[in-house]
Enzyme design. Structure first.
Site, PDB file in Angstrom:
ATOM      1  N   VAL A  85    -133.390 -27.547  23.781  1.00  0.00           N
ATOM      2  CA  VAL A  85    -133.278 -26.893  22.479  1.00  0.00           C
ATOM      3  C   VAL A  85    -132.914 -25.417  22.589  1.00  0.00           C
ATOM      4  O   VAL A  85    -132.630 -24.770  21.578  1.00  0.00           O
ATOM      5  CB  VAL A  85    -134.576 -27.040  21.655  1.00  0.00           C
ATOM      6  CG1 VAL A  85    -134.825 -28.494  21.314  1.00  0.00           C
ATOM      7  CG2 VAL A  85    -135.773 -26.421  22.367  1.00  0.00           C
TER       8      VAL A  85
ATOM      9  N   ASN B 220    -139.562 -30.234  16.831  1.00  0.00           N
ATOM     10  CA  ASN B 220    -140.892 -30.406  17.403  1.00  0.00           C
ATOM     11  C   ASN B 220    -141.023 -29.841  18.817  1.00  0.00           C
ATOM     12  O   ASN B 220    -142.123 -29.475  19.232  1.00  0.00           O
ATOM     13  CB  ASN B 220    -141.237 -31.907  17.421  1.00  0.00           C
ATOM     14  CG  ASN B 220    -142.439 -32.206  18.287  1.00  0.00           C
ATOM     15  OD1 ASN B 220    -143.579 -31.889  17.943  1.00  0.00           O
ATOM     16  ND2 ASN B 220    -142.195 -32.829  19.437  1.00  0.00           N
TER      17      ASN B 220
ATOM     18  N   SER C  38    -148.669 -24.283  14.373  1.00  0.00           N
ATOM     19  CA  SER C  38    -149.951 -24.556  15.025  1.00  0.00           C
ATOM     20  C   SER C  38    -151.059 -23.835  14.268  1.00  0.00           C
ATOM     21  O   SER C  38    -150.818 -22.786  13.643  1.00  0.00           O
ATOM     22  CB  SER C  38    -149.928 -24.050  16.468  1.00  0.00           C
ATOM     23  OG  SER C  38    -151.218 -24.088  17.039  1.00  0.00           O
TER      24      SER C  38
ATOM     25  N   TYR D  27    -147.923 -18.095  23.028  1.00  0.00           N
ATOM     26  CA  TYR D  27    -147.829 -19.309  22.211  1.00  0.00           C
ATOM     27  C   TYR D  27    -148.209 -19.022  20.760  1.00  0.00           C
ATOM     28  O   TYR D  27    -147.492 -19.405  19.826  1.00  0.00           O
ATOM     29  CB  TYR D  27    -148.739 -20.389  22.790  1.00  0.00           C
ATOM     30  CG  TYR D  27    -148.831 -21.616  21.921  1.00  0.00           C
ATOM     31  CD1 TYR D  27    -147.772 -22.512  21.845  1.00  0.00           C
ATOM     32  CD2 TYR D  27    -149.978 -21.875  21.170  1.00  0.00           C
ATOM     33  CE1 TYR D  27    -147.848 -23.642  21.044  1.00  0.00           C
ATOM     34  CE2 TYR D  27    -150.061 -23.004  20.372  1.00  0.00           C
ATOM     35  CZ  TYR D  27    -149.000 -23.883  20.302  1.00  0.00           C
ATOM     36  OH  TYR D  27    -149.072 -24.998  19.502  1.00  0.00           O
TER      37      TYR D  27
ATOM     38  N   ALA E 188    -148.258 -16.198  19.104  1.00  0.00           N
ATOM     39  CA  ALA E 188    -147.261 -15.338  18.462  1.00  0.00           C
ATOM     40  C   ALA E 188    -145.999 -16.111  18.126  1.00  0.00           C
ATOM     41  O   ALA E 188    -145.398 -15.935  17.060  1.00  0.00           O
ATOM     42  CB  ALA E 188    -146.932 -14.159  19.376  1.00  0.00           C
TER      43      ALA E 188
ATOM     44  N   LYS F 190    -145.709 -19.299  17.433  1.00  0.00           N
ATOM     45  CA  LYS F 190    -145.939 -20.221  16.330  1.00  0.00           C
ATOM     46  C   LYS F 190    -146.110 -19.488  15.003  1.00  0.00           C
ATOM     47  O   LYS F 190    -145.750 -20.018  13.939  1.00  0.00           O
ATOM     48  CB  LYS F 190    -147.153 -21.104  16.635  1.00  0.00           C
ATOM     49  CG  LYS F 190    -146.885 -22.125  17.735  1.00  0.00           C
ATOM     50  CD  LYS F 190    -145.713 -23.044  17.389  1.00  0.00           C
ATOM     51  CE  LYS F 190    -145.521 -24.166  18.387  1.00  0.00           C
ATOM     52  NZ  LYS F 190    -144.427 -25.080  18.013  1.00  0.00           N
TER      53      LYS F 190
ATOM     54  N   ILE G 235    -154.036 -31.489  19.532  1.00  0.00           N
ATOM     55  CA  ILE G 235    -153.710 -32.905  19.405  1.00  0.00           C
ATOM     56  C   ILE G 235    -153.795 -33.561  20.782  1.00  0.00           C
ATOM     57  O   ILE G 235    -153.330 -33.000  21.781  1.00  0.00           O
ATOM     58  CB  ILE G 235    -152.302 -33.092  18.815  1.00  0.00           C
ATOM     59  CG1 ILE G 235    -152.205 -32.416  17.441  1.00  0.00           C
ATOM     60  CG2 ILE G 235    -151.950 -34.574  18.712  1.00  0.00           C
ATOM     61  CD1 ILE G 235    -153.139 -32.962  16.392  1.00  0.00           C
TER      62      ILE G 235
END
Length: 254
Positions: free
Chosen positions: A65, A91, A144, A157, A159, A161, A190
């Protein structure tokens, strides 16, 4: 229900975990689904497993991506097979754990390139193609719970999200005149059992202990949220962040 019969869906990071759960959800409701992942071997295995149940409605295309050309190829493969694009789920993401003072610049960049740039590139391509198609559409991004209540060892992570959440809101307004709805799902921890993003045991234990509903979330929980947000029942919902956290965003047990 077969709410998505005849619909065409693209899901990045679809070879395992949340992405695979979302793919299964849309397939069960009649959609044709292309899953993409940068791990070709894992992707092939996942696609074969789904195809055994859902036949030729399952497509796959390896891709990173962080690369716009590879993203375009994903959409090309889907549209060549189905003739359309109705739903895109951005995702793919990574969540390494590192104290800030021990974090290398490369790791910070890798998280933002995947989580933020990747989301931008997927959503941009989806938006362009849906506009050209002229029939509206739905885009789902994955943020998140850590975007609004961060945690130690995950500054990059959290920051990234938070950035995804705000990006999704602005994109929703920009695309609204084309009847393209954009919504963001914010999961708590999850149970994906990811080999790429392994979680330390203490994080899992802490999450289970503090979960108001007494369990970790499952990929199907996020799939259910995506199925709702892309449905006619949610036709007046865009630019929102739906927290799917089992109550973890409301209060802690202790």
């Amino acid at each position: 229900m077969m709410r998505y019969e005849g619909k065409s869906v693209l899901i990045t990071g679809g070879a395992a975990g949340i992405g695979l759960g979302i793919a299964r959800g849309f397939l069960e409701e009649g959609a044709s689904v292309l899953i993409s992942d940068f791990r070709s071997d894992v992707l092939s295995e996942a696609a074969q497993g789904l195809a055994a149940e859902f036949g030729d409605r399952v497509l796959s295309q390896p891709g990173d991506v962080r690369d716009a050309a590879q993203i375009a190829t994903m959409f090309d493969v889907l549209q060549e097979k189905t003739g359309r694009i109705d739903i895109a789920v951005s995702n793919a993401g990574i969540y390494p754990n590192r104290w800030v003072v021990e974090m290398e610049e490369e790791e910070w960049d890798r998280v933002f390139d995947t989580n933020c740039k990747g989301t931008f590139l997927v959503c941009r391509e989806a938006g362009r193609r849906m506009i050209a198609q002229g029939e509206g559409g739905n885009i789902i991004t994955i943020s998140s719970g850590a975007a609004r209540g961060g945690r130690i060892t995950a500054a990059h992570y959290c920051a990234s999200k938070a950035a995804v959440t705000m990006f999704s809101k602005i994109l929703a307004v920009e695309l609204s005149r084309h009847q393209i709805r954009v919504n963001c799902i914010a999961p708590s921890l999850i149970n994906t059992e990811s080999p790429v993003n392994p979680l330390p045991a203490w994080r899992v234990e802490e999450a289970e202990t503090n979960a108001p509903l007494g369990r970790l979330g499952q990929p199907r929980d996020i799939a259910n949220a995506a199925l709702f947000l892309c449905s006619d029942e949610a036709s007046f919902i865009t630019g929102e962040m739906l927290a799917v956290m089992g109550g973890a965003g409301a209060a802690r047990n202790k």
